[in-house]
Design an enzyme around this catalytic site. Structure first.
Site, PDB file in Angstrom:
ATOM      1  N   ASP A  20       0.836  -1.207   0.000  1.00  0.00           N
ATOM      2  CA  ASP A  20       0.000   0.000   0.000  1.00  0.00           C
ATOM      3  C   ASP A  20       0.874   1.261   0.000  1.00  0.00           C
ATOM      4  O   ASP A  20       1.985   1.253   0.533  1.00  0.00           O
ATOM      5  CB  ASP A  20      -0.900  -0.024   1.244  1.00  0.00           C
ATOM      6  CG  ASP A  20      -2.024   0.999   1.157  1.00  0.00           C
ATOM      7  OD1 ASP A  20      -2.284   1.524   0.060  1.00  0.00           O
ATOM      8  OD2 ASP A  20      -2.636   1.281   2.205  1.00  0.00           O
ATOM      9  N   ASN A  68     -10.470  -2.502  -6.663  1.00  0.00           N
ATOM     10  CA  ASN A  68      -9.593  -1.552  -7.369  1.00  0.00           C
ATOM     11  C   ASN A  68     -10.066  -1.240  -8.796  1.00  0.00           C
ATOM     12  O   ASN A  68      -9.618  -0.264  -9.396  1.00  0.00           O
ATOM     13  CB  ASN A  68      -8.142  -2.060  -7.420  1.00  0.00           C
ATOM     14  CG  ASN A  68      -7.426  -1.983  -6.087  1.00  0.00           C
ATOM     15  OD1 ASN A  68      -6.537  -2.780  -5.802  1.00  0.00           O
ATOM     16  ND2 ASN A  68      -7.808  -1.028  -5.233  1.00  0.00           N
TER      17      ASN A  68
HETATM   18  C1  FPP Z   1      -1.699   0.410  -3.357  1.00  0.00           C
HETATM   19  O1  FPP Z   1      -1.274   1.719  -3.408  1.00  0.00           O
HETATM   20  C2  FPP Z   1      -1.231  -0.278  -4.512  1.00  0.00           C
HETATM   21  C3  FPP Z   1      -2.011  -0.815  -5.486  1.00  0.00           C
HETATM   22  C4  FPP Z   1      -3.482  -0.772  -5.484  1.00  0.00           C
HETATM   23  C5  FPP Z   1      -1.424  -1.445  -6.636  1.00  0.00           C
HETATM   24  C6  FPP Z   1      -0.170  -2.219  -6.331  1.00  0.00           C
HETATM   25  C7  FPP Z   1       0.438  -2.451  -7.607  1.00  0.00           C
HETATM   26  C8  FPP Z   1       1.741  -2.562  -7.850  1.00  0.00           C
HETATM   27  C9  FPP Z   1       2.818  -2.597  -6.843  1.00  0.00           C
HETATM   28  C10 FPP Z   1       2.152  -2.635  -9.235  1.00  0.00           C
HETATM   29  C11 FPP Z   1       1.532  -3.747 -10.010  1.00  0.00           C
HETATM   30  C12 FPP Z   1       2.057  -5.049  -9.647  1.00  0.00           C
HETATM   31  C13 FPP Z   1       2.709  -5.832 -10.489  1.00  0.00           C
HETATM   32  C14 FPP Z   1       3.218  -7.146 -10.079  1.00  0.00           C
HETATM   33  C15 FPP Z   1       2.992  -5.409 -11.844  1.00  0.00           C
HETATM   34  P1  FPP Z   1      -2.352   2.853  -3.608  1.00  0.00           P
HETATM   35  O2  FPP Z   1      -2.398   3.208  -5.047  1.00  0.00           O
HETATM   36  O3  FPP Z   1      -3.659   2.428  -3.024  1.00  0.00           O
HETATM   37  O4  FPP Z   1      -1.684   3.987  -2.781  1.00  0.00           O
HETATM   38  P2  FPP Z   1      -2.417   5.116  -1.945  1.00  0.00           P
HETATM   39  O5  FPP Z   1      -3.182   4.412  -0.856  1.00  0.00           O
HETATM   40  O6  FPP Z   1      -1.280   5.920  -1.431  1.00  0.00           O
HETATM   41  O7  FPP Z   1      -3.303   5.860  -2.897  1.00  0.00           O
END
Ligand code: FPP
Length: 236
Positions: A20, A68
């Site tokens: 996250d 998501n």
């Molecule tokens: C959470 O951060 C992260 C996600 C919803 C996506 C995670 C994805 C990756 C690490 C990349 C894709 C994975 C692969 C294997 C290619 P957030 O966007 O919710 O962050 P925030 O809470 O700060 O908005």
């Protein structure tokens, strides 16, 4: 397979991570959110390498939840492209490290192009045995549990024939040990519909940094904290 009090609990068999904070990491640097996802993807390799070195047998990462999909289309599209790029790039790297890849989700619900890539990586790494890397994409624990119950009904099971192992064996994690350690980055204290059944006796560790800043030292801190926990599994 569930661990019991008295087992060797210093090294977790199964570590699950909620990655996250990509968006906030990017916002803090005045960058668009997608830069955070790119930086977050780059961290994964270091965490896999550390997990293999530490003798962890199962590593589950939460990359994308069923919820998501509600994000703006351009952001979803970037995450899906990163996923395809990541899978293609890592086939040979997984094999070199002895890592078996397992996609944790209802694969049929994914776009066909991704289904093909996933099948290719799962097939190419099927014989690797150092560690299994489970990547949860389009994953939701409640949906997983509903599917397990539906499959019991479809198979005509009588209520008295259903026990915990019946449900476990119908989850996408069938045959995988329960989670010993659940890590979440970015300081949020939530489980967010990730591996609810499998985390019944997991130890939780919340890291203050955002996912792109998580690294092998921070991972080792989490493992050290885990090693010092007294796990009783409901006993005394
Ligand atoms: C959470 O951060 C992260 C996600 C919803 C996506 C995670 C994805 C990756 C690490 C990349 C894709 C994975 C692969 C294997 C290619 P957030 O966007 O919710 O962050 P925030 O809470 O700060 O908005």
């Amino acid at each position: 397979m569930t661990r019991k009090a008295g087992d060797d609990v210093r090294t977790p068999h199964h570590v699950a991570i909620i990655m996250d904070g990509n968006g906030r990491w990017a916002a803090g640097r005045g960058l668009p959110r997608i830069k955070g996802h790119k930086a977050g993807t780059a961290v994964i390799e270091e965490i896999i390498d550390t997990a293999v070195k530490m003798g962890i047998k199962h590593l589950s990462l939460y990359a994308f939840s069923t919820e998501n999909w509600r994000r703006p289309e351009p952001e979803v599209s970037v995450i899906m492209s990163l996923l395809r790029f990541y899978l293609r790039l890592h086939i040979s790297r997984f094999c070199n490290k002895g890592v078996r890849f397992h996609f944790l989700c209802d694969l049929e619900a994914m776009p066909e192009s991704i289904q093909r890539d996933v099948i290719e990586v799962e097939t190419a790494t099927a014989k690797e045995s150092e560690m299994v890397f489970h990547l949860a994409v389009n994953y939701g624990s409640r949906a997983e549990l509903v599917k397990a119950v539906q499959s019991c009904i479809k198979d005509g099971l009588k209520p008295e024939a259903i026990d915990e192992s019946t449900i476990s064996s119908r989850l996408w994690t069938a045959g995988v040990p329960d989670v010993d350690l659940l890590i979440r980055t970015s300081g949020e204290l939530r489980i967010s519909n990730f591996l609810l059944w499998q985390c019944a006796y997991a130890e939780f560790y919340f890291a203050d940094c955002h996912w792109p800043d998580f690294n092998q030292n921070r991972f080792r801190d989490a493992l050290e904290a885990f090693a010092s926990r007294d796990r009783r599994f409901g006993g005394i």
